[in-house]
Design an enzyme around this catalytic site. Structure first.
Site, PDB file in Angstrom:
ATOM      1  CB  CYS A  54      -0.891   0.004   1.235  1.00  0.00           C
ATOM      2  SG  CYS A  54      -1.845   1.533   1.410  1.00  0.00           S
ATOM      3  CG  ASP A  61      -2.275  -3.901  -0.709  1.00  0.00           C
ATOM      4  OD1 ASP A  61      -3.020  -4.028   0.277  1.00  0.00           O
ATOM      5  OD2 ASP A  61      -1.893  -2.801  -1.136  1.00  0.00           O
ATOM      6  CD  GLU A  96      -7.733   0.983  -7.725  1.00  0.00           C
ATOM      7  OE1 GLU A  96      -8.814   0.979  -7.116  1.00  0.00           O
ATOM      8  OE2 GLU A  96      -6.638   1.144  -7.147  1.00  0.00           O
TER       9      GLU A  96
END
Length: 163
Positions: A54, A61, A96
């Site tokens: 992160c 993650d 993303e």
């Protein structure tokens, strides 16, 4: 083209001294000639142990990354892809951005007919994020294919029982 000629530019496959790079490193990606460029066919990779960080908290993650593509003249060499994905281990970025960057790096390397990358991240803070990227070569049937797959990629979501 002989198999020996085909493999002349591959530096990682079979190497006993594999370098593990712990920061985002697209230059590790390698390709080889597609001997079946006259066929449309999918190649699919599943990476169930993808890890990044992160960018805000530095917490890890975890995701399963699915990469599918229809090659044209080049195919990605799988060990280099593994090392490339591993290079995200200490890279801080949003889910993303990771998925879009992976897709764009592979398009730049391969110039495929079609490519998609789907990240299925485990929940953090009670929510999972599943970004999807795809590319279809412009002005070809693959551009239309990309549009249709984007519109329909998640019509039938799977049962999620492991996150």
């Amino acid at each position: 083209m002989s198999q020996q000629e085909e493999m002349k530019n591959l530096t990682l496959l079979g190497s006993k001294e594999t370098p593990y790079i712990f920061e985002y490193s697209p230059q590790v990606l390698e390709s080889f000639d597609n001997r079946h460029a006259d066929n449309d066919y999918f190649i699919k990779f599943n990476c169930p142990e993808f890890t990044s960080l992160c960018p805000i908290t530095g917490q890890p993650d975890f995701a399963s990354i699915y990469i599918s593509y229809i090659p044209d003249q080049l195919c990605v060499e799988s060990k280099s892809l593994k090392l490339y994905l591993f290079s995200y281990r200490n890279h801080g970025d949003f889910h993303e951005n990771c998925i879009n960057t992976i897709g764009k790096d592979l398009v730049e390397l391969l110039n495929p007919r079609y490519l998609e990358v789907w990240g299925k991240f485990t929940p953090r803070g009670g929510i999972s994020i599943d970004p999807y990227y795809n590319y279809g070569r412009p002005k070809t049937k693959y551009e239309n294919m990309a549009e249709q797959r984007l519109f329909n990629h998640d019509l039938y979501p799977e049962n999620i029982d492991n996150r």
